[in-house]
Design an enzyme around this catalytic site. Structure first.
Site, PDB file in Angstrom:
ATOM      1  N   HIS A   1       0.836  -1.205   0.000  1.00  0.00           N
ATOM      2  CA  HIS A   1       0.000   0.000   0.000  1.00  0.00           C
ATOM      3  C   HIS A   1       0.870   1.254   0.000  1.00  0.00           C
ATOM      4  O   HIS A   1       0.610   2.198  -0.758  1.00  0.00           O
ATOM      5  CB  HIS A   1      -0.913   0.001   1.217  1.00  0.00           C
ATOM      6  CG  HIS A   1      -1.696   1.260   1.395  1.00  0.00           C
ATOM      7  ND1 HIS A   1      -2.922   1.481   0.811  1.00  0.00           N
ATOM      8  CD2 HIS A   1      -1.408   2.404   2.093  1.00  0.00           C
ATOM      9  CE1 HIS A   1      -3.360   2.681   1.134  1.00  0.00           C
ATOM     10  NE2 HIS A   1      -2.461   3.263   1.916  1.00  0.00           N
ATOM     11  N   GLU A   2       1.895   1.271   0.846  1.00  0.00           N
ATOM     12  CA  GLU A   2       2.778   2.437   0.895  1.00  0.00           C
ATOM     13  C   GLU A   2       3.557   2.589  -0.410  1.00  0.00           C
ATOM     14  O   GLU A   2       3.821   3.702  -0.855  1.00  0.00           O
ATOM     15  CB  GLU A   2       3.727   2.331   2.089  1.00  0.00           C
ATOM     16  CG  GLU A   2       3.034   2.284   3.447  1.00  0.00           C
ATOM     17  CD  GLU A   2       2.055   3.425   3.662  1.00  0.00           C
ATOM     18  OE1 GLU A   2       2.300   4.530   3.123  1.00  0.00           O
ATOM     19  OE2 GLU A   2       1.038   3.216   4.351  1.00  0.00           O
TER      20      GLU A   2
ATOM     21  N   HIS B   1       1.660   4.580  -2.853  1.00  0.00           N
ATOM     22  CA  HIS B   1       1.816   6.038  -2.752  1.00  0.00           C
ATOM     23  C   HIS B   1       3.071   6.505  -3.494  1.00  0.00           C
ATOM     24  O   HIS B   1       3.067   7.561  -4.130  1.00  0.00           O
ATOM     25  CB  HIS B   1       1.903   6.453  -1.287  1.00  0.00           C
ATOM     26  CG  HIS B   1       0.610   6.359  -0.552  1.00  0.00           C
ATOM     27  ND1 HIS B   1      -0.567   6.906  -1.034  1.00  0.00           N
ATOM     28  CD2 HIS B   1       0.284   5.781   0.639  1.00  0.00           C
ATOM     29  CE1 HIS B   1      -1.553   6.668  -0.187  1.00  0.00           C
ATOM     30  NE2 HIS B   1      -1.060   5.984   0.841  1.00  0.00           N
TER      31      HIS B   1
END
Length: 235
Positions: free
Chosen positions: A103-104, A107
């Protein structure tokens, strides 16, 4: 005046509802993460190893991966191009940890591709920070004035708070998009199998609910301010 005082008024119900929503969302993400944190991924890759592979697969080599203390304090720092993974993610090979790390990475990929909502969020961060800091002092000071001066200060305070709410609303598509990217990448790279991806979706879905809950609570608080002070200039 249309407000009821500092100690109790019916609009406190909106604050209570917002707080309950946030508590439920927080409890959901903790229990879901804990459940899948006990499921080891078949690849055996840790969160840090998975993050490195995902970044390299996306052609990103200028983002460093660092260990940060805390539990679920994972985040991507676009200013320094650093992916910081928490104690529960960095060295863990669980399905939950790999999902959070991915998920990170989502980004970081958004940053690389200048994903519009991420750029908008970054642009309003200074205004949102000032708004969060200044909103309540302006409103409280405005209560000590009468007529136009007090109304002006209160309205400016509400406007400042609105920028903080806007920031939370813009954050929603950023977070959902990062989670969608994470699931796709984990599947396409083979880091997680199809059954493992089901658990990852649940973890990231629960995490996304915390952002929805935060935005809902802020909107309810803004609604309360409008109910309390919306008609004050008519006094």
């Amino acid at each position: 005046m249309p407000y009821y005082g500092f100690y109790f008024d019916p609009t406190y119900l909106l604050v209570v509802i917002g707080a309950v929503i946030c508590l439920l969302a927080s409890a959901r993400v903790k229990t879901t993460f804990h459940k899948y944190d006990r499921v080891r991924s078949m690849s055996g890759m840790t969160g840090a190893q998975a993050a490195e592979r995902i970044l390299h697969a996306a052609g990103i080599y200028d983002v460093s991966i660092q260990h940060v203390s805390g539990n679920l304090t994972d985040h991507y720092d676009p200013r320094h191009k650093v992916l910081r993974l928490s104690d529960s993610t960095y060295g863990s090979a669980s399905v939950a940890a790999v999902g959070v790390a991915a998920h990170e990475c989502g980004h970081a990929i958004q940053h690389q591709h200048s994903y519009l909502p991420l750029m908008i969020r970054g642009a309003i961060v200074p205004v949102a920070n000032i708004g969060s800091f200044a909103a309540w002092p302006l409103i409280v000071i405005g209560l000590f004035f009468t007529s136009s001066t007090g109304s002006f200060l209160i309205n400016i305070g509400i406007l400042c708070f609105s920028f903080a709410v806007l920031f939370q609303l813009v954050t929603l598509p950023v977070e959902f998009n990062a989670s969608n990217r994470a699931v796709r990448i984990l599947g396409s790279t083979g880091i997680l199998g199809q059954e493992e991806l089901k658990g990852t979706r649940k973890v990231l879905g629960a995490a996304a609910l915390t952002y929805v809950a935060g935005a809902a609570a802020s909107i309810l608080q803004l609604l309360r301010l409008l109910i309390l002070f919306g008609g004050r200039s008519d006094d």
